[in-house]
Design an enzyme around this catalytic site. Structure first.
Site, PDB file in Angstrom:
ATOM      1  N   THR A  37      37.870-112.347 119.139  1.00  0.00           N
ATOM      2  CA  THR A  37      37.968-111.991 117.735  1.00  0.00           C
ATOM      3  C   THR A  37      37.012-112.979 117.110  1.00  0.00           C
ATOM      4  O   THR A  37      36.425-113.792 117.807  1.00  0.00           O
ATOM      5  CB  THR A  37      39.456-112.165 117.333  1.00  0.00           C
ATOM      6  OG1 THR A  37      40.205-111.196 118.055  1.00  0.00           O
ATOM      7  CG2 THR A  37      39.745-112.013 115.868  1.00  0.00           C
ATOM      8  N   ASN A  43      39.272-106.634 119.466  1.00  0.00           N
ATOM      9  CA  ASN A  43      40.317-107.006 120.418  1.00  0.00           C
ATOM     10  C   ASN A  43      39.694-107.883 121.491  1.00  0.00           C
ATOM     11  O   ASN A  43      39.255-108.965 121.193  1.00  0.00           O
ATOM     12  CB  ASN A  43      41.097-105.827 120.973  1.00  0.00           C
ATOM     13  CG  ASN A  43      42.466-106.295 121.466  1.00  0.00           C
ATOM     14  OD1 ASN A  43      42.880-107.391 121.139  1.00  0.00           O
ATOM     15  ND2 ASN A  43      43.152-105.492 122.243  1.00  0.00           N
ATOM     16  N   SER A  88      48.961-107.448 114.634  1.00  0.00           N
ATOM     17  CA  SER A  88      47.876-108.387 114.916  1.00  0.00           C
ATOM     18  C   SER A  88      48.415-109.811 114.908  1.00  0.00           C
ATOM     19  O   SER A  88      49.510-110.081 114.398  1.00  0.00           O
ATOM     20  CB  SER A  88      46.809-108.235 113.832  1.00  0.00           C
ATOM     21  OG  SER A  88      45.813-109.218 113.977  1.00  0.00           O
ATOM     22  N   SER A  89      47.613-110.726 115.444  1.00  0.00           N
ATOM     23  CA  SER A  89      47.910-112.158 115.320  1.00  0.00           C
ATOM     24  C   SER A  89      46.917-112.855 114.399  1.00  0.00           C
ATOM     25  O   SER A  89      47.025-114.052 114.163  1.00  0.00           O
ATOM     26  CB  SER A  89      47.829-112.832 116.698  1.00  0.00           C
ATOM     27  OG  SER A  89      48.776-112.274 117.560  1.00  0.00           O
ATOM     28  N   GLY A 106      41.378-115.662 119.133  1.00  0.00           N
ATOM     29  CA  GLY A 106      42.213-116.171 120.233  1.00  0.00           C
ATOM     30  C   GLY A 106      43.458-115.359 120.522  1.00  0.00           C
ATOM     31  O   GLY A 106      44.396-115.881 121.135  1.00  0.00           O
ATOM     32  N   GLY A 107      43.510-114.069 120.106  1.00  0.00           N
ATOM     33  CA  GLY A 107      44.679-113.244 120.417  1.00  0.00           C
ATOM     34  C   GLY A 107      45.951-113.916 119.934  1.00  0.00           C
ATOM     35  O   GLY A 107      46.010-114.433 118.816  1.00  0.00           O
TER      36      GLY A 107
END
Ligand code: GLY
Length: 573
Positions: free
Chosen positions: A385, A405, A456-457, A477-478
């Site tokens: 991301t 993603n 989402s994060s 970083g997910g």
């Protein structure tokens, strides 16, 4: 010609000032020279700055501010440039979130997250025996949600000052004239060649017969044509007409499901920001469909009643406490969070002091909790991301995190249009109990439904002190995004760190399940051993996140840091 990389702390304000050039921004000898550039990691500027994943993108953002643009102009121009020079995550085919504060105090949060197609179904990634087919949600045509980025930049333009055509032109020029790639990009293109060949139905700019090397020039004429259609026709230049036709034809060639109607119906949405106090500072962050704002509120509030500054950075005491807060918050993520237009997220309860006190009731400072014992609370209501942090001379603050993603998204480039599509469908819960690519679990709250936005994060975040700008922060970083932002805030507020240290010091991550602490390289081996003795399972891993942080000093100077983990870079004046 090779790009020149300089990684050095430079403390001279205005060192990177670039003279205004009326005849365009991009070109040899101009403000943004795509054949000679350098990565700048730590500078204190006096007025305005941009921290992003690529030197050319940061330079473009600053160049438009020098021409009279504000932080919103800079954000649009930087994002569109990243779509050209940082194809791993900068994008037209993905989505993102903007958190901003205008200098008059108005808060803005724009959700341009991707959306499931109207043809998506809850079980679309299960075979006839109910087994998940993760390859389909993680790569190729079926893994893409309806892209939101172009909707997002036009929604942002409402707050900008310059004509949109001026903001997109540098990206068009860079796609057309080319730019020299870094060693990291050359390595990525070479490593992904097989996947690009597998998931594409037409030749792409990222594949050539001989191996890529640092200093090669990447030309993207099809992407330049798409950007030109957006310049000339606005959002319709992407969601309708030729670009929409190329996307739908790509879908038809590769068994994808995005349709003309999906594209035409996409809307970026204004959301209500998450705001809360941490040790007297005001934090402004992103609400669902991000889990990030709630998670950082939960984690910060869980540690707030402890004297973190006495415990100290990377001490056993502070690290263990922060891990236990992470474990408990992420258990709630899995159960309670999803697209608020489809699922009632109990946001108020999850962030309330009373609720968080019950979550920490069984906290034991001498032993590891067990995730098997920590269920979600009862609340009624490659990893890739990229993040941009900006502040302008007037004090407008803007933070954007966007994503495809994982790295290079679905790996599918829209034939004839030159941009990569996301693989964001994997951020849904494909099946309860089945982890996605980040190991995150979910259930009904984040199940697939037509038109729904996947959880989402991403958490672009602002911090205010005495109602004045104090910090702009975010990272890719997910699922590690909220823990990195949380740790960066604690590092600055509790441990008094500089922007540079808060960005670059090692991080750690616990996400409830799997029940393990990921430890970034460089983390203290003694603290790691002490945690293991308390019952923690640890796992070593490489870099966590690529944080871009701007801290506003009491004298108004902007102390900025771009992460050393990537090609990230600053520009400003
Ligand atoms: N795709 C990563 C995220 O949105 O959290």
């Amino acid at each position: 010609m090779k790009p020149l990389y300089i990684i050095a702390p430079l403390l001279l304000a205005g060192f990177f000032s670039i003279a205004q050039n009326k005849s365009g921004i991009v070109g040899p000898g101009k403000q943004v020279d795509p054949y000679h550039y350098q990565s700048v990691k730590s500078v204190t500027f006096s007025k305005a700055c941009v921290a992003s994943a690529h030197p050319l993108a940061s330079q473009v953002g600053v160049a438009v501010m020098r021409r009279g643009g504000n932080a919103f102009d800079a954000m649009i121009a930087t994002q569109l440039t990243l779509a050209v020079v940082h194809p791993a995550a900068g994008n037209l085919g993905g989505g993102g979130f903007l958190t901003a504060r205008k200098s008059d105090g108005k808060l803005i949060t724009i959700d341009y997250r991707e959306m499931a197609s109207a043809k998506a179904t809850r079980d679309m990634y299960l075979d006839k025996n109910g087994n998940p087919q993760m390859a389909l949600s993680q790569d190729g045509h079926l893994s893409s949600g309806v892209p939101g980025t172009v909707g997002g930049v036009f929604a942002t333009h409402k707050f900008a000052k310059l004509p949109f055509a001026e903001l997109i032109q540098p990206a068009i020029d860079l796609a057309e004239k080319g730019y020299v790639i870094s060693a990291r990009q050359a390595k990525e293109f070479n490593e992904l060649k097989g996947e690009f060949l597998k998931f594409n139905t037409r030749p792409t700019a990222f594949v050539k017969n001989t191996p890529w090397k640092e200093g090669d020039t990447l030309y993207q004429p099809e992407l330049a044509a798409t950007l030109t259609r957006i310049r000339d026709n606005g959002a319709k230049g992407f969601y309708e007409g030729e670009t929409a036709k190329l996307i739908v034809e790509e879908m038809q060639r590769g068994n994808g499901i995005l349709s003309y109607d999906d594209l035409k119906n996409y809307v970026a949405k204004a959301r209500t920001p998450i705001t809360f106090k941490y040790r007297g500072y005001d934090v402004v962050s992103f609400p669902p469909p991000s889990s990030g704002g709630i998670l950082i509120a939960q984690m910060l509030k869980m540690v707030e009643k402890y004297p973190m500054n006495q415990y100290g950075f990377e001490s056993v005491r502070s690290t263990q406490l922060m891990i236990e807060a992470e474990r408990r918050a992420y258990a709630d993520r899995a159960e309670h969070m999803g697209d608020p237009d489809f699922w009632k997220v109990p946001q108020k309860t999850l962030m309330s002091d009373a609720y968080l006190a019950t979550r920490m009731k069984d906290y034991d400072s001498a032993h590891a909790s067990k995730s098997a014992d920590i269920k979600a609370g009862t609340a009624h209501e490659s990893e890739e991301t990229t993040h941009i942090s900006i502040i302008d001379g007037d004090g407008n603050m803007a933070a954007v995190t966007t994503t495809l993603n994982n790295s290079y998204g679905s790996k599918t480039v829209v034939g004839g249009a030159g941009f990569l599509l996301n693989d964001e469908m994997d951020d849904f819960s494909v099946k309860p109990g089945v982890p996605n690519m980040y190991g995150a679990l979910g259930g009904d709250a984040n199940a697939i439904a037509p038109g729904k936005r996947m959880l989402s994060s991403m958490v672009p975040t602002l911090v205010l002190k005495n109602n004045k700008p104090f910090m702009v922060v975010g990272t890719p970083g997910g699922t590690t995004i909220p823990t990195s932002v949380y740790q960066s805030i604690v590092d600055v507020v509790d441990f008094g760190m500089s922007a540079q240290d808060a960005v670059n010091k090692p991080k750690f991550h616990h996400q409830w399940l799997p029940d393990e602490v990921m430890i970034e390289k460089g983390f203290s081996p003694e603290v790691k051993a002490a945690l293991e003795a308390m019952g923690y399972k640890t796992r070593n891993r490489g870099g966590i996140g690529r944080t871009e942080l701007i801290k506003i000093l009491p004298n108004g100077q902007r102390e900025a840091a771009a992460d050393i983990r990537g090609d990230d870079s600053l520009a400003g004046y």
